[in-house]
Scaffold this motif. Structure first.
Motif, PDB file in Angstrom:
ATOM      1  N   SER A 197     -15.538  -9.186 -14.674  1.00  5.46           N
ATOM      2  CA  SER A 197     -16.314  -8.153 -15.390  1.00  5.46           C
ATOM      3  C   SER A 197     -16.891  -7.099 -14.439  1.00  5.46           C
ATOM      4  O   SER A 197     -17.322  -6.034 -14.876  1.00  5.46           O
ATOM      5  N   ARG A 198     -16.902  -7.376 -13.126  1.00  6.26           N
ATOM      6  CA  ARG A 198     -17.448  -6.384 -12.191  1.00  6.26           C
ATOM      7  C   ARG A 198     -16.566  -5.150 -12.112  1.00  6.26           C
ATOM      8  O   ARG A 198     -15.356  -5.244 -12.037  1.00  6.26           O
ATOM      9  N   ARG A 199     -17.182  -3.992 -12.188  1.00 11.70           N
ATOM     10  CA  ARG A 199     -16.490  -2.742 -11.895  1.00 11.70           C
ATOM     11  C   ARG A 199     -17.516  -1.790 -11.319  1.00 11.70           C
ATOM     12  O   ARG A 199     -18.721  -2.021 -11.484  1.00 11.70           O
ATOM     13  N   SER A 200     -17.080  -0.765 -10.674  1.00  6.80           N
ATOM     14  CA  SER A 200     -18.042   0.163 -10.075  1.00  6.80           C
ATOM     15  C   SER A 200     -18.718   0.972 -11.173  1.00  6.80           C
ATOM     16  O   SER A 200     -18.041   1.666 -11.939  1.00  6.80           O
ATOM     17  N   VAL A 201     -20.039   0.860 -11.241  1.00  7.41           N
ATOM     18  CA  VAL A 201     -20.826   1.591 -12.240  1.00  7.41           C
ATOM     19  C   VAL A 201     -21.505   2.755 -11.524  1.00  7.41           C
ATOM     20  O   VAL A 201     -22.193   2.554 -10.524  1.00  7.41           O
ATOM     21  N   ARG A 202     -21.304   3.958 -12.020  1.00  7.68           N
ATOM     22  CA  ARG A 202     -21.882   5.136 -11.344  1.00  7.68           C
ATOM     23  C   ARG A 202     -22.956   5.828 -12.175  1.00  7.68           C
ATOM     24  O   ARG A 202     -23.664   6.683 -11.670  1.00  7.68           O
ATOM     25  N   VAL A 203     -23.070   5.449 -13.472  1.00  4.37           N
ATOM     26  CA  VAL A 203     -24.125   6.036 -14.307  1.00  4.37           C
ATOM     27  C   VAL A 203     -25.024   4.900 -14.805  1.00  4.37           C
ATOM     28  O   VAL A 203     -24.527   3.921 -15.375  1.00  4.37           O
ATOM     29  N   TYR A 204     -26.326   5.076 -14.583  1.00  4.94           N
ATOM     30  CA  TYR A 204     -27.303   4.031 -14.925  1.00  4.94           C
ATOM     31  C   TYR A 204     -28.311   4.578 -15.922  1.00  4.94           C
ATOM     32  O   TYR A 204     -28.585   5.774 -15.939  1.00  4.94           O
ATOM     33  N   ARG A 205     -28.843   3.652 -16.738  1.00  5.11           N
ATOM     34  CA  ARG A 205     -29.828   4.116 -17.727  1.00  5.11           C
ATOM     35  C   ARG A 205     -31.113   3.302 -17.677  1.00  5.11           C
ATOM     36  O   ARG A 205     -31.929   3.389 -18.586  1.00  5.11           O
ATOM     37  N   GLY A 206     -31.304   2.531 -16.632  1.00  4.21           N
ATOM     38  CA  GLY A 206     -32.552   1.770 -16.569  1.00  4.21           C
ATOM     39  C   GLY A 206     -32.650   0.964 -15.301  1.00  4.21           C
ATOM     40  O   GLY A 206     -31.670   0.764 -14.580  1.00  4.21           O
ATOM     41  N   GLY A 258     -13.852  14.436  -6.967  1.00  6.15           N
ATOM     42  CA  GLY A 258     -13.009  13.638  -7.864  1.00  6.15           C
ATOM     43  C   GLY A 258     -13.632  12.335  -8.310  1.00  6.15           C
ATOM     44  O   GLY A 258     -13.007  11.576  -9.053  1.00  6.15           O
ATOM     45  N   ILE A 259     -14.842  12.037  -7.856  1.00  4.71           N
ATOM     46  CA  ILE A 259     -15.499  10.779  -8.263  1.00  4.71           C
ATOM     47  C   ILE A 259     -16.821  11.133  -8.937  1.00  4.71           C
ATOM     48  O   ILE A 259     -17.561  11.995  -8.443  1.00  4.71           O
ATOM     49  N   GLU A 260     -17.089  10.472 -10.042  1.00 10.22           N
ATOM     50  CA  GLU A 260     -18.315  10.724 -10.787  1.00 10.22           C
ATOM     51  C   GLU A 260     -19.543  10.546  -9.883  1.00 10.22           C
ATOM     52  O   GLU A 260     -19.606   9.604  -9.083  1.00 10.22           O
ATOM     53  N   THR A 304     -23.407  -2.318 -10.413  1.00 11.58           N
ATOM     54  CA  THR A 304     -23.403  -2.128  -8.959  1.00 11.58           C
ATOM     55  C   THR A 304     -22.260  -1.184  -8.596  1.00 11.58           C
ATOM     56  O   THR A 304     -21.351  -0.966  -9.398  1.00 11.58           O
ATOM     57  N   CYS A 305     -22.289  -0.656  -7.389  1.00 10.43           N
ATOM     58  CA  CYS A 305     -21.148   0.107  -6.861  1.00 10.43           C
ATOM     59  C   CYS A 305     -21.276   0.141  -5.340  1.00 10.43           C
ATOM     60  O   CYS A 305     -22.254   0.687  -4.811  1.00 10.43           O
ATOM     61  N   TRP A 306     -20.349  -0.456  -4.652  1.00 12.54           N
ATOM     62  CA  TRP A 306     -20.338  -0.354  -3.189  1.00 12.54           C
ATOM     63  C   TRP A 306     -20.262   1.122  -2.820  1.00 12.54           C
ATOM     64  O   TRP A 306     -19.384   1.843  -3.319  1.00 12.54           O
ATOM     65  N   VAL A 307     -21.126   1.590  -1.928  1.00 11.20           N
ATOM     66  CA  VAL A 307     -21.081   2.995  -1.501  1.00 11.20           C
ATOM     67  C   VAL A 307     -21.214   3.043   0.022  1.00 11.20           C
ATOM     68  O   VAL A 307     -22.224   2.619   0.587  1.00 11.20           O
ATOM     69  N   ALA A 308     -20.153   3.569   0.672  1.00 12.82           N
ATOM     70  CA  ALA A 308     -20.222   3.748   2.127  1.00 12.82           C
ATOM     71  C   ALA A 308     -20.622   5.171   2.482  1.00 12.82           C
ATOM     72  O   ALA A 308     -21.054   5.443   3.600  1.00 12.82           O
ATOM     73  N   SER A 309     -20.482   6.070   1.508  1.00 11.27           N
ATOM     74  CA  SER A 309     -20.816   7.476   1.755  1.00 11.27           C
ATOM     75  C   SER A 309     -22.195   7.774   1.155  1.00 11.27           C
ATOM     76  O   SER A 309     -22.301   8.233   0.023  1.00 11.27           O
ATOM     77  N   SER A 369     -12.555  -2.052  -3.192  1.00 13.99           N
ATOM     78  CA  SER A 369     -12.251  -1.617  -1.818  1.00 13.99           C
ATOM     79  C   SER A 369     -12.539  -0.130  -1.708  1.00 13.99           C
ATOM     80  O   SER A 369     -12.488   0.600  -2.707  1.00 13.99           O
ATOM     81  N   ALA A 370     -12.834   0.327  -0.493  1.00 11.20           N
ATOM     82  CA  ALA A 370     -13.142   1.745  -0.274  1.00 11.20           C
ATOM     83  C   ALA A 370     -11.939   2.583  -0.707  1.00 11.20           C
ATOM     84  O   ALA A 370     -10.798   2.270  -0.347  1.00 11.20           O
ATOM     85  N   LEU A 371     -12.209   3.616  -1.486  1.00 13.25           N
ATOM     86  CA  LEU A 371     -11.173   4.518  -2.018  1.00 13.25           C
ATOM     87  C   LEU A 371     -10.104   3.767  -2.819  1.00 13.25           C
ATOM     88  O   LEU A 371      -9.015   4.282  -3.044  1.00 13.25           O
ATOM     89  N   ASN A 372     -10.436   2.580  -3.236  1.00 13.83           N
ATOM     90  CA  ASN A 372      -9.515   1.717  -3.987  1.00 13.83           C
ATOM     91  C   ASN A 372      -8.165   1.566  -3.270  1.00 13.83           C
ATOM     92  O   ASN A 372      -7.117   1.477  -3.906  1.00 13.83           O
ATOM     93  N   LEU A 373      -8.225   1.500  -1.937  1.00 14.30           N
ATOM     94  CA  LEU A 373      -6.975   1.407  -1.163  1.00 14.30           C
ATOM     95  C   LEU A 373      -6.326   0.027  -1.266  1.00 14.30           C
ATOM     96  O   LEU A 373      -5.148  -0.119  -0.990  1.00 14.30           O
TER      97      LEU A 373
END
Ligand code: FMN
Length: 250
Positions: free
Chosen positions: A24-33, A73-75, A117-122, A186-190
């Motif tokens: 069920s984990r995926r990168s979430v970039r918009v949060y509401r709470g 190109g990324i939200e 969650t969303c791993w962020v290196a940048s 993975s970074a940049l989904n590589l």
């Protein structure tokens, strides 16, 4: 070959919790709470307990806008007021790969409690306000909060593209481990990992552009995919990152 600190580090209950969150984990970039009190205390517990040697994970408070860059190109990451910083002491052996393992453990623990969650290196270093000790470096950050949407969904290579040979003829534990690696972020989904099976051993190899965090994340997924079967992971050399043997008796 040297055994990895990951072996037996997480309890069977923790491993089961992490594994249940993998799909069920995926990168979430918009949060509401913001995480509620119970979620925050679970996060602080996870951050304190799930770190391998050389790694510290600190939960901080700060608006997404001051912490995360907009990438083409990324939200844009928005709406989260908490984050976890994955911090290493680089002089500790394997610290950066340990950071991938430990960070993904905290990510999966957060997901299992309903958080995004969303791993962020940048990220902007100026936005980190958790207090740093001498010799420490932040390798990545994840926002933590109530997901505001489903996330973009995962695009993954086929199992046959990341495995040498035919994984359907491997022992079930090795097939499941490879499938669990396939689902890792993975970074940049590589998806910069390759798996091969020879003799009794599953080997994880770094593909071009694979960073240490990606490799650590893949190692945790590889171990989780084996399930409850006893197993042993050892460090590899060069592009060979780690190897895993799982049998009833090791
Ligand atoms: C080490 C690492 C660094 C990442 N850095 C960023 C980032 O800077 N910005 C971002 O939006 N996503 C980042 N991601 C998220 C990836 O883009 C994402 O995991 C990948 O596209 C797969 O999508 P999924 O996580 O939804 O399965 C990073 C992921 C990893 C593992």
């Amino acid at each position: 070959m040297e055994a990895c600190a990951l072996n037996d580090f997480y309890t069977p209950a923790q491993r089961a919790r992490f594994l249940s969150a993998v799909s069920s984990r995926r990168s979430v970039r918009v949060y509401r709470g913001t995480p509620d009190v119970e979620q925050l205390s679970a996060l602080n517990y996870a951050a304190a307990r799930l770190c391998l040697p050389g790694v510290r994970i600190a939960i901080g408070e700060g608006e997404s806008e001051s912490l995360f860059r907009k990438l083409p190109g990324i939200e844009r990451i928005s709406g989260a007021s908490r984050y976890a910083a994955v911090i290493v002491k680089e002089e500790v052996p394997h610290a950066a790969v340990h950071a991938g393992i430990s960070g993904e453990a905290v990510v999966l623990a957060a997901v299992s409690r309903g958080l995004g969650t969303c791993w962020v290196a940048s990220f902007k270093r100026s936005g980190i306000n958790v207090g740093m000790e001498y010799g420490e470096k932040v390798l990545a950050v994840t926002p933590l909060g109530v997901p505001g949407g489903e996330g973009a969904g995962r695009k993954r290579k086929k199992l046959s593209e990341i495995c040498a040979g035919d994984p359907t003829v491997w022992p079930l534990w090795a097939y499941n481990a490879a499938e669990c690696v396939r689902q890792a972020p993975s970074a940049l989904n590589l998806q910069p990992w390759r798996l091969s099976f020879a003799g009794r051993t599953l080997v994880l190899t770094r593909a071009a552009m694979g960073g240490s965090l990606d490799m650590g994340i893949a190692m945790l997924h590889m171990s989780l995919g084996v399930g409850e079967k006893p197993h042993l992971m050892r460090w590899g050399e060069g592009k060979e990152i780690a190897s895993l043997i799982a049998e009833d008796r090791i």
